[in-house]
Design an enzyme around this catalytic site. Structure first.
Site, PDB file in Angstrom:
ATOM      1  N   ASN A 194      44.423  17.093  62.742  1.00 20.08           N
ATOM      2  CA  ASN A 194      44.217  17.374  61.190  1.00 20.08           C
ATOM      3  C   ASN A 194      45.100  18.502  60.839  1.00 20.08           C
ATOM      4  OD1 ASN A 194      41.632  16.066  61.415  1.00 20.08           O
ATOM      5  ND2 ASN A 194      40.582  17.840  62.320  1.00 20.08           N
ATOM      6  N   GLN A 199      38.258  53.237  44.078  1.00 16.13           N
ATOM      7  CA  GLN A 199      38.537  52.968  45.564  1.00 16.13           C
ATOM      8  C   GLN A 199      38.451  51.564  45.798  1.00 16.13           C
ATOM      9  OE1 GLN A 199      36.967  55.967  48.308  1.00 16.13           O
ATOM     10  NE2 GLN A 199      35.660  54.455  49.151  1.00 16.13           N
ATOM     11  N   LYS A 206      41.443  48.723  46.720  1.00 15.18           N
ATOM     12  CA  LYS A 206      42.383  48.639  48.062  1.00 15.18           C
ATOM     13  C   LYS A 206      42.246  47.254  48.698  1.00 15.18           C
ATOM     14  CE  LYS A 206      42.936  53.284  47.811  1.00 15.18           C
ATOM     15  NZ  LYS A 206      41.984  53.434  46.548  1.00 15.18           N
ATOM     16  N   SER A 214      40.162  17.805  66.991  1.00 13.78           N
ATOM     17  CA  SER A 214      38.681  17.790  66.697  1.00 13.78           C
ATOM     18  C   SER A 214      37.981  18.083  67.981  1.00 13.78           C
ATOM     19  CB  SER A 214      38.319  16.542  66.208  1.00 13.78           C
ATOM     20  OG  SER A 214      36.861  16.292  66.610  1.00 13.78           O
ATOM     21  N   SER A 231      36.562  55.480  52.750  1.00 13.12           N
ATOM     22  CA  SER A 231      37.696  54.467  52.625  1.00 13.12           C
ATOM     23  C   SER A 231      38.455  54.466  53.770  1.00 13.12           C
ATOM     24  CB  SER A 231      38.276  54.660  51.196  1.00 13.12           C
ATOM     25  OG  SER A 231      38.857  55.859  51.178  1.00 13.12           O
ATOM     26  N   TYR A 236      40.300  58.920  36.553  1.00 10.37           N
ATOM     27  CA  TYR A 236      39.501  58.687  37.716  1.00 10.37           C
ATOM     28  C   TYR A 236      38.273  58.115  38.092  1.00 10.37           C
ATOM     29  CZ  TYR A 236      39.068  57.693  42.766  1.00 10.37           C
ATOM     30  OH  TYR A 236      38.400  57.367  43.968  1.00 10.37           O
ATOM     31  N   LYS A 261      41.591  12.792  66.598  1.00  8.71           N
ATOM     32  CA  LYS A 261      41.987  13.561  65.400  1.00  8.71           C
ATOM     33  C   LYS A 261      43.340  14.478  65.621  1.00  8.71           C
ATOM     34  CE  LYS A 261      40.308  13.554  61.985  1.00  8.71           C
ATOM     35  NZ  LYS A 261      38.892  14.069  61.390  1.00  8.71           N
ATOM     36  N   THR A 295      51.614   9.877  38.874  1.00 11.17           N
ATOM     37  CA  THR A 295      51.035  10.602  37.783  1.00 11.17           C
ATOM     38  C   THR A 295      49.559  10.108  37.970  1.00 11.17           C
ATOM     39  OG1 THR A 295      51.330   8.836  36.127  1.00 11.17           O
ATOM     40  CG2 THR A 295      52.842  10.565  36.116  1.00 11.17           C
ATOM     41  N   HIS A 296      48.486  10.802  37.452  1.00 11.08           N
ATOM     42  CA  HIS A 296      47.185  10.476  37.720  1.00 11.08           C
ATOM     43  C   HIS A 296      46.961  10.177  39.309  1.00 11.08           C
ATOM     44  CE1 HIS A 296      47.197  10.405  33.312  1.00 11.08           C
ATOM     45  NE2 HIS A 296      48.089   9.969  33.542  1.00 11.08           N
ATOM     46  N   GLU A 313      45.181  22.875  54.759  1.00  9.96           N
ATOM     47  CA  GLU A 313      43.652  23.080  54.327  1.00  9.96           C
ATOM     48  C   GLU A 313      43.156  24.447  54.128  1.00  9.96           C
ATOM     49  OE1 GLU A 313      40.712  20.452  56.621  1.00  9.96           O
ATOM     50  OE2 GLU A 313      42.452  19.712  57.339  1.00  9.96           O
ATOM     51  N   ASN A 340      43.689  62.070  43.520  1.00 15.33           N
ATOM     52  CA  ASN A 340      43.863  61.211  42.476  1.00 15.33           C
ATOM     53  C   ASN A 340      45.300  60.742  42.123  1.00 15.33           C
ATOM     54  OD1 ASN A 340      41.247  61.371  42.426  1.00 15.33           O
ATOM     55  ND2 ASN A 340      41.180  62.330  40.247  1.00 15.33           N
TER      56      ASN A 340
HETATM   57  N1  ARG Z   1      39.451  57.478  48.326  1.00 14.16           N
HETATM   58  C1  ARG Z   1      39.808  57.603  46.949  1.00 14.16           C
HETATM   59  C2  ARG Z   1      40.165  56.356  46.638  1.00 14.16           C
HETATM   60  O1  ARG Z   1      40.709  55.304  47.243  1.00 14.16           O
HETATM   61  C3  ARG Z   1      41.110  58.944  46.934  1.00 14.16           C
HETATM   62  C4  ARG Z   1      40.804  59.299  45.543  1.00 14.16           C
HETATM   63  C5  ARG Z   1      39.636  60.135  45.460  1.00 14.16           C
HETATM   64  N2  ARG Z   1      39.480  61.022  44.453  1.00 14.16           N
HETATM   65  C6  ARG Z   1      38.401  61.528  44.009  1.00 14.16           C
HETATM   66  N3  ARG Z   1      38.343  62.588  43.125  1.00 14.16           N
HETATM   67  N4  ARG Z   1      37.292  61.489  44.738  1.00 14.16           N
HETATM   68  O2  ARG Z   1      40.208  56.113  45.257  1.00 14.16           O
END
Ligand code: ARG
Length: 457
Positions: free
Chosen positions: A285, A322, A325, A277, A23, A317, A283, A155-156, A290, A110
């Site tokens: 835009n 993971q 994130k 464009s 990660s 956990y 154009k 409205t509408h 958007e 964790n």
């Molecule tokens: N990289 C892990 C996460 O984002 C950290 C926690 C990992 N804990 C474990 N017991 N593998 O969740």
């Protein structure tokens, strides 16, 4: 490559498997939060007699060195160490020697990762609240400039009744005020410390969770260690609150896009918030509007993604977590960017007052005024509605508007009509007379502006 947790292993995964499980590519964004959490943890270990004074001082020196390097963007993270926590632990050991390995006493990744995210979101949510306020300030400014700018309310998507453009801008102010209140309220649940929950069950070391919570600026600690390491409600709440903001922005996007079309021409965006464009030279835009309308989809997606990840996940956990994130980081970036763009885009747009005014003259959005006129003279509203409906029909047949009808046409349909009906038909008067609380009448708008400014003060 020997893993920091490699003791019970005979073999290591292949590089591509490591890559898949890592990660660090994204959780490196938590570097400062992770170091801040570690500094508090080291202080607590020392205070509780788990680390000696010199040990704690050396560890904190090492962590501070890493913090300086992080601030200067000088840290080189590696997939070999999987995530931000193990990368930093390795760097600390390289920096101060095997003593660095004592930092992880009475702690697990964790509770560490959960702590990082609480710290991260706390800062981000405060920043987002500020960005919302800045956008609201611009909405109030625009509203103040356009209290007497009349345009059709819909409205509408059919012209309904004339309203003040300020009233329309302020509608978004109040939506954002609710968004802000939701974010503010969520801080109560973000400001809770999971640190010291350990891997799941707490620890045998005599730690002081209240102390680390206090050092990190958390108001409370999680009451239950299992909940502490596996709760992601606070992220879901953030994603949900962000989805509502994006939904609000997306509605305004849609209006901006319509308003700057040839068909409406109610506004013109500043050149700095529009694009051309590659093929069609004429154009201009509304790309930003958007794009924000489109980005709303990814924020909803991030919410759905995490809800789905959490569904059916057993305590405590699991590596699934993971996946919490990237959607969170992406949402922070998306919502912050969208709010900043909107602030500039609304601030710099030109409101075509004349086009708006003309639109209210060339439609039937004053028909309710006529029905109300008769109702105020004692006619049941339903009957008045029928009479005015017939007058509108007559106009459509003749290709004219209500103001074009001769006085006799009015009196033929009801003897309650007097000459003042022509004043009543004026859209300006129609707006002015809407004095009910929260209505579009100018006096109500002045009150609303005062209230809005008080909210921002
Ligand atoms: N990289 C892990 C996460 O984002 C950290 C926690 C990992 N804990 C474990 N017991 N593998 O969740």
């Amino acid at each position: 490559m020997k893993k920091l947790w490699g003791g019970r292993f005979q073999k290591t995964p292949e590089k591509w498997v490591d890559e898949f499980g890592a990660s660090i590519h994204f959780d490196k964004q938590l570097v400062k939060e992770d170091l801040t959490g570690s500094l508090a943890h080291a202080s607590m270990l020392n205070k509780c007699g788990i680390l000696g004074d010199e040990e704690a001082a050396a560890i904190k020196d090492g962590l501070n060195t890493l913090m300086k390097k992080a601030e200067a963007d000088e840290l080189d993270f590696s997939v070999d160490y999987e995530d931000i926590h193990l990368n930093l632990e390795k760097m600390l050991i390289d920096e101060i020697g095997p003593l660095g390995g004592k930092l992880h006493t009475a702690r697990s990744r964790n509770d560490q990762v959960a702590t990082d995210m609480h710290l991260y979101l706390n800062n981000q949510v405060e920043h987002i609240i500020e960005l919302i306020s800045s956008f609201q300030t611009v909405l109030v400014e625009k509203a103040e400039q356009h209290v007497e700018t009349i345009f059709p309310g819909y409205t509408h998507l059919q012209r309904a009744q004339p309203i003040s453009f300020a009233h329309h801008m302020l509608a978004y102010f109040w939506m954002l005020e609710r968004d802000k209140a939701r974010f503010q309220d969520s801080l109560k649940r973000i400001n809770v410390s999971p640190l010291g929950c350990g891997a799941l069950a707490g620890t045998t070391f005599p730690i002081d969770r209240e102390y680390t919570a206090e050092l990190l600026g958390f108001d409370h600690i999680y009451e239950n260690s299992l909940d502490g390491v596996s709760d992601r409600d606070f992220i879901l709440e953030f994603l949900s609150n962000s989805s509502l903001v994006m939904m609000h922005l997306s509605r305004l996007c849609e209006e901006i896009i319509l308003w700057c079309s040839q068909e409406f021409k109610f506004i013109e965006l500043d050149d700095t918030y529009a694009t051309g464009s590659s093929m069609m030279p004429q154009k201009k835009n509304p790309d930003m509007a958007e794009l924000i309308r489109g980005k709303t989809g990814r924020v909803y997606g991030n919410l759905m993604g995490l809800l789905t990840i959490m569904k059916g996940l057993p305590l405590t956990y699991n590596k699934d977590l993971q996946e919490d994130k990237e959607g969170m980081f992406d949402t922070v970036k998306t919502i912050a960017g969208s709010l900043q763009i909107f602030t500039g885009m609304i601030q710099t747009m030109t409101v075509n007052e004349d086009v708006m005014k003309k639109a209210t003259k060339e439609d039937f959005s004053n028909a309710t005024e006529v029905a109300d006129y008769l109702a105020k003279k004692g006619m049941p509203f339903r009957e008045a509605h029928e009479i005015v409906g017939k007058l509108v029909y007559t106009c459509i047949q003749k290709g004219v508007y209500l103001t074009d009808l001769p006085f006799e046409t009015f009196t033929e349909s009801s003897d309650l009509f007097e000459q003042d009906i022509y004043t009543v038909l004026d859209p300006y008067v129609a707006v002015e007379k809407r004095t009910s609380a929260g209505g579009t009448g100018f006096k109500q708008i002045q009150l609303a502006l005062e209230k809005a400014k008080a909210c921002l003060a």
